[in-house]
Design an enzyme around this catalytic site. Sequence first.
Site, mmCIF file in Angstrom:
data_model
loop_
_atom_site.group_PDB
_atom_site.id
_atom_site.type_symbol
_atom_site.label_atom_id
_atom_site.label_comp_id
_atom_site.label_asym_id
_atom_site.label_seq_id
_atom_site.Cartn_x
_atom_site.Cartn_y
_atom_site.Cartn_z
ATOM 1 N N LYS A 60 99.072 37.311 159.835
ATOM 2 C CA LYS A 60 99.813 37.443 158.457
ATOM 3 C C LYS A 60 100.204 38.789 158.352
ATOM 4 O O LYS A 60 99.420 39.716 158.923
ATOM 5 C CB LYS A 60 98.815 36.817 157.369
ATOM 6 C CG LYS A 60 99.847 36.564 156.129
ATOM 7 C CD LYS A 60 100.366 35.241 156.499
ATOM 8 C CE LYS A 60 100.971 34.390 155.055
ATOM 9 N NZ LYS A 60 101.010 33.056 155.446
HETATM 10 N N1 GLU Z 1 104.449 31.429 156.166
HETATM 11 C C1 GLU Z 1 104.399 30.001 156.475
HETATM 12 C C2 GLU Z 1 102.896 29.683 156.465
HETATM 13 O O1 GLU Z 1 102.092 30.423 155.738
HETATM 14 C C3 GLU Z 1 105.011 29.738 157.975
HETATM 15 C C4 GLU Z 1 104.240 30.678 159.064
HETATM 16 C C5 GLU Z 1 105.107 30.599 160.289
HETATM 17 O O2 GLU Z 1 106.153 29.870 160.499
HETATM 18 O O3 GLU Z 1 104.682 31.372 161.283
HETATM 19 O O4 GLU Z 1 102.322 28.652 157.041
#
Ligand code: GLU
Length: 427
Positions: free
Chosen positions: A120
């Site tokens: 993240k």
């Molecule tokens: N931000 C989204 C999540 O928390 C998508 C992450 C992604 O597609 O890599 O799952």
Amino acid sequence: MGRSMSGKDKKFAENKVCMSSFDACMQQFNAAADLLDLDADIRSTLCKPDREIAVEVMFRRDDGSLDSLTGYRVQHNNVCGPFKGGIRFHPEVDLDEVRALAALMTWKTALVGVPFGGAKGGIAFDPSEYSHGELERISRRFFREIDPDVGPHRDIPAPDMNTNEQVMAWFMDEYEQRHGHAPAVVTGKPVELGGSLGRAAATGRGVAIITRETAQHFGVDLSGASVVIQGFGNVGSYAADVLYQMGAKIIAVSDVHGGIHNAGGFTIPELIDYVKERGSVVGYPHAESIENADLLTLPCDFLIPAALGGVINESNVDELQCRFVIEGANAPTTPAAAEKLWDKKIRVAPDILANAGGVTVSYFEWVQNLQQLNWTEDQVNKMLEKKLVAAFNRVVALHEKKNVSLRMAAYMVGIKIVAKAFMLRGA
Ligand code: GLU
């Protein structure tokens, strides 16, 4: 004289959230690890992120002055595949929060069976205070700073809170200037630049699919069931739209500007048009306005927090009057509140299951980019449906077998897969 409180400190004080995001995440991880009787070595490695990157994001303001922000990328674990996870722009972003969200991605990707690890990122600022040009310069500079640590087979960012396909387009373009054509370096791109059909709606669609499966499993008729949604952005608005098509009655929704309530239910396509025009749900005709705190405690069948983390906590959990919580947001329920919900027999479809539609279609986008082909929206939606229903069934089977919450069951499924992959690789 004491320093003035930051937004996050205030939230902690007001909501009595006294645990850091990562501590909260690890408390839940440890509970699942206990139930799995997880090997101590594996447990200790999964408690620590593989890599934490903090960068200075220097950029020029429109007035010509230089400014700088702090950006983060935390790569939690990659035994199942390249690191994967979104990048958020929000004033409350800090290393602790990003670390917790990265760990959630590790369990989430394992749970839905997409061959990725967890990561993240984020930049600590409020994007609404910056111009389009400044946002472009901030996005490009951030991606340039983390360039050595990302790549189609290394770490693949995606949208998250306050980031969108435009930001992904800038990220991709910045990366390609150094490395040549490489659309698979980010997902959630515009379709014109290699994005997947169905990706924009995928997280919300996934939330709706998990709501439908939860209703079916626990014997609730979704047609006419009442739904309250906090957040009407990328997750909440699409979830509302698909649930409306499934026959559910959306009785209250909110966004950062305020909330609206209509016990008879909203005509969601009309509400979406209104929001497109006005930029907010506020002022929508035939609705009373409602405060955020009151929205969360409305009597309803399904409460869907689809905005910030920590919104269901010790200060309001006793007032909740829903039958189920479907976690569209990441970490919207504190561990203490989660325990109370279990005692109150309010069942919670956890974030790593309920909002996994986004990363699932990110995987489909990545596969299409690597193979240089395009799938139809119908193909994407069918495959999404299959993956989420399979994950839901696995979670529910363990929930029943072990008499544990859906969250514990989801963690156990995800952690077990990651632990197995870790053991097979060896250290
Ligand atoms: N931000 C989204 C999540 O928390 C998508 C992450 C992604 O597609 O890599 O799952």
